[in-house]
Scaffold this motif. Structure first.
Motif, short mmCIF file in Angstrom:
data_model
loop_
_atom_site.label_atom_id
_atom_site.label_comp_id
_atom_site.label_asym_id
_atom_site.label_seq_id
_atom_site.Cartn_x
_atom_site.Cartn_y
_atom_site.Cartn_z
N MET A 1 8.51 -26.58 -97.46
CA MET A 1 7.91 -25.03 -96.98
C MET A 1 7.95 -25.01 -95.68
SD MET A 1 6.34 -22.43 -97.84
CE MET A 1 5.65 -22.57 -99.42
N GLU A 2 8.53 -24.10 -95.15
CA GLU A 2 8.52 -23.86 -93.75
C GLU A 2 7.21 -23.90 -92.89
OE1 GLU A 2 10.06 -22.13 -96.00
OE2 GLU A 2 12.24 -21.93 -95.39
N SER A 3 7.23 -24.43 -91.77
CA SER A 3 6.06 -24.68 -91.17
C SER A 3 5.43 -23.49 -90.64
CB SER A 3 6.40 -25.54 -89.85
OG SER A 3 7.30 -24.97 -88.92
N ARG A 4 6.10 -22.60 -90.26
CA ARG A 4 5.56 -21.25 -89.85
C ARG A 4 6.60 -20.24 -90.20
NH1 ARG A 4 4.00 -21.14 -83.44
NH2 ARG A 4 2.60 -19.69 -84.17
N ILE A 5 5.72 -18.89 -90.54
CA ILE A 5 6.55 -17.76 -90.98
C ILE A 5 6.43 -16.75 -89.92
CG2 ILE A 5 6.52 -16.14 -92.96
CD1 ILE A 5 6.78 -19.16 -93.63
N SER A 6 7.53 -15.98 -89.73
CA SER A 6 7.81 -14.85 -88.85
C SER A 6 8.04 -13.74 -89.23
CB SER A 6 8.60 -15.27 -87.64
OG SER A 6 9.87 -15.57 -87.87
N ILE A 7 7.83 -12.54 -88.79
CA ILE A 7 8.26 -11.25 -88.83
C ILE A 7 8.95 -10.70 -87.50
CG2 ILE A 7 7.86 -8.81 -89.19
CD1 ILE A 7 5.72 -9.56 -91.52
N ILE A 8 10.23 -10.37 -87.70
CA ILE A 8 10.71 -9.74 -86.55
C ILE A 8 11.60 -8.54 -86.91
CG2 ILE A 8 12.67 -10.36 -84.87
CD1 ILE A 8 12.67 -13.33 -85.42
N THR A 9 11.13 -7.46 -85.95
CA THR A 9 11.81 -6.27 -86.24
C THR A 9 13.19 -6.05 -85.24
OG1 THR A 9 10.25 -5.16 -84.66
CG2 THR A 9 9.65 -5.05 -86.99
N GLY A 10 14.16 -5.09 -85.61
CA GLY A 10 15.15 -5.02 -84.72
C GLY A 10 16.07 -6.43 -84.75
N ALA A 11 15.75 -6.97 -85.77
CA ALA A 11 16.49 -8.48 -86.07
C ALA A 11 17.86 -8.52 -86.36
CB ALA A 11 15.94 -8.94 -87.25
N SER A 12 18.60 -7.37 -86.33
CA SER A 12 20.17 -7.32 -86.97
C SER A 12 21.09 -7.44 -85.68
CB SER A 12 20.50 -6.05 -87.39
OG SER A 12 20.43 -4.70 -86.69
N SER A 13 20.59 -7.45 -84.44
CA SER A 13 21.37 -7.60 -83.37
C SER A 13 20.80 -7.79 -81.97
CB SER A 13 22.60 -6.26 -82.99
OG SER A 13 21.66 -5.10 -82.55
N GLY A 14 21.52 -7.90 -80.80
CA GLY A 14 21.02 -8.22 -79.80
C GLY A 14 19.65 -9.32 -79.43
N ILE A 15 18.50 -8.84 -78.66
CA ILE A 15 17.45 -9.83 -78.55
C ILE A 15 16.93 -10.29 -79.73
CG2 ILE A 15 15.10 -9.82 -77.55
CD1 ILE A 15 16.21 -8.12 -75.22
N GLY A 16 16.71 -9.09 -80.70
CA GLY A 16 16.04 -9.78 -82.21
C GLY A 16 16.83 -10.83 -83.04
N ARG A 17 18.23 -10.43 -82.88
CA ARG A 17 19.02 -11.32 -83.79
C ARG A 17 18.89 -12.94 -82.92
NH1 ARG A 17 24.56 -11.69 -87.00
NH2 ARG A 17 24.78 -13.99 -86.88
N ALA A 18 18.89 -12.79 -81.85
CA ALA A 18 18.75 -14.21 -81.04
C ALA A 18 17.66 -14.97 -81.50
CB ALA A 18 18.99 -14.11 -79.65
N ILE A 19 16.43 -14.04 -81.28
CA ILE A 19 15.02 -14.61 -81.68
C ILE A 19 15.18 -15.19 -82.94
CG2 ILE A 19 12.80 -14.16 -81.89
CD1 ILE A 19 13.01 -11.93 -79.56
N ALA A 20 15.66 -14.48 -83.98
CA ALA A 20 15.77 -14.76 -85.55
C ALA A 20 16.37 -16.30 -85.29
CB ALA A 20 16.31 -13.59 -86.26
N GLU A 21 17.70 -16.20 -84.82
CA GLU A 21 18.39 -17.44 -84.89
C GLU A 21 17.62 -18.65 -84.37
OE1 GLU A 21 21.99 -16.46 -82.71
OE2 GLU A 21 22.99 -15.28 -84.36
N ASN A 22 17.05 -18.60 -83.40
CA ASN A 22 16.20 -19.66 -82.55
C ASN A 22 15.08 -20.10 -83.93
OD1 ASN A 22 17.47 -19.85 -80.17
ND2 ASN A 22 15.55 -19.90 -79.11
N LEU A 23 14.38 -19.33 -84.13
CA LEU A 23 13.47 -19.68 -85.10
C LEU A 23 13.89 -20.16 -86.51
CD1 LEU A 23 10.63 -16.84 -84.47
CD2 LEU A 23 10.97 -18.96 -83.34
N LEU A 24 14.89 -19.74 -86.87
CA LEU A 24 15.85 -20.33 -88.00
C LEU A 24 16.16 -21.78 -87.68
CD1 LEU A 24 17.61 -17.23 -89.30
CD2 LEU A 24 15.90 -18.32 -90.65
N MET A 25 16.58 -21.78 -86.62
CA MET A 25 17.09 -23.19 -86.22
C MET A 25 15.90 -24.28 -86.21
SD MET A 25 20.37 -23.20 -86.35
CE MET A 25 20.64 -24.88 -85.65
N LYS A 26 14.74 -23.79 -86.01
CA LYS A 26 13.56 -24.49 -85.87
C LYS A 26 13.17 -24.81 -87.33
CE LYS A 26 10.48 -23.95 -82.81
NZ LYS A 26 10.49 -25.24 -81.91
#
Length: 253
Positions: A1-26
């Protein structure tokens, strides 16, 4: 089970995608929203090789039903609501009050201001509900991606900057409301960031590249993502609530 759950808007590109990638790698669970179906699909495919789980939700965050769906997907997929929410979706508009395209004002205000307000409200309510707030103190974070021109008046982006002023004010108000309830509300104010934002918003790319020559190298999306990661990784009693992030050579705004 994932330790933390996040919602990210504007996730398909740019800053939003970079944030999503970081949290997924964690190894975090990420529910990512955008209107760009292709971009979301690309991120979903990329996420297969990460320890986290990515769930795409296509839709317009100015619509209440999209935001409600983001919460329901969290519960349906992970069995609980988000403990990280990143308010990132937005658009730019070049020009002054008198010189910008007034026909685009309403759409930008709807997304940048009203859409952000709705995201803040639904995340705040989710994180302060009895179900999510019960038990020992745990980190709960709402992170807003603002702009340096939401604090310093831009010489060229008057209307876009005004939307960021509004969001910054709402973010600080929510911080004061939710802090006593154990929810951290943080604002990141990036300066010039090299993404697809400028081109998508109709900025003068030649002028942008000239600015890059003067103040570069610029902050990149991954730099903003690392800042988000640093904020949400603090112990629950530590709150970083306002960070301005510029390239070293950018003096203003």
């Amino acid at each position: 089970m994932e330790s933390r759950i996040s919602i990210i808007t504007g996730a398909s590109s740019g800053i939003g995608r970079a944030i999503a990638e970081n949290l997924l790698m964690k190894g975090y669970g990420v529910v990512g929203n955008a209107r760009n179906k292709v971009g979301l699909a690309a991120l979903e495919a990329w996420s297969k090789n990460t320890p986290g789980t990515f769930i795409p939700v296509e839709g317009d965050v100015t619509k209440e039903e999209t935001l409600t769906k983001l919460l329901s997907v969290c519960h349906d997929t992970f069995g609980r609501g988000p403990c990280i929410g990143v308010v990132n979706a937005g658009r730019g508009l070049p020009g002054s009050i008198t010189g910008s395209d007034a026909s685009k004002w309403e759409d930008m205000v709807n997304l940048n201001v009203l859409g952000a307000f709705r995201q803040l409200r639904i995340l705040a309510n989710a994180m302060t509900s009895n179900d999510e707030a019960s038990g020992e103190l745990a980190s709960r974070d709402i992170v807003v991606i603002g702009s340096t021109i939401g604090t310093n008046v831009s010489p060229t982006n008057h209307v876009y900057g005004a939307t960021k002023f509004a969001v910054h004010g709402a973010t600080e108000a929510l911080r004061r409301e939710l802090g006593p309830k154990g929810v951290r509300v943080s604002l990141i104010q990036p300066g010039f960031v090299r993404t697809n934002f400028q081109e998508a918003s109709g900025y003068d790319i030649e002028a942008f590249e000239k600015a890059v020559q003067e103040i570069g190298p610029l902050v990149e999306a991954k730099d903003v993502a690392r800042t988000v990661e640093f904020i949400v990784d603090q112990p629950p009693h530590v709150h970083l609530h306002d960070i301005m992030l510029r390239s070293t050579r950018q003096s203003y705004p």
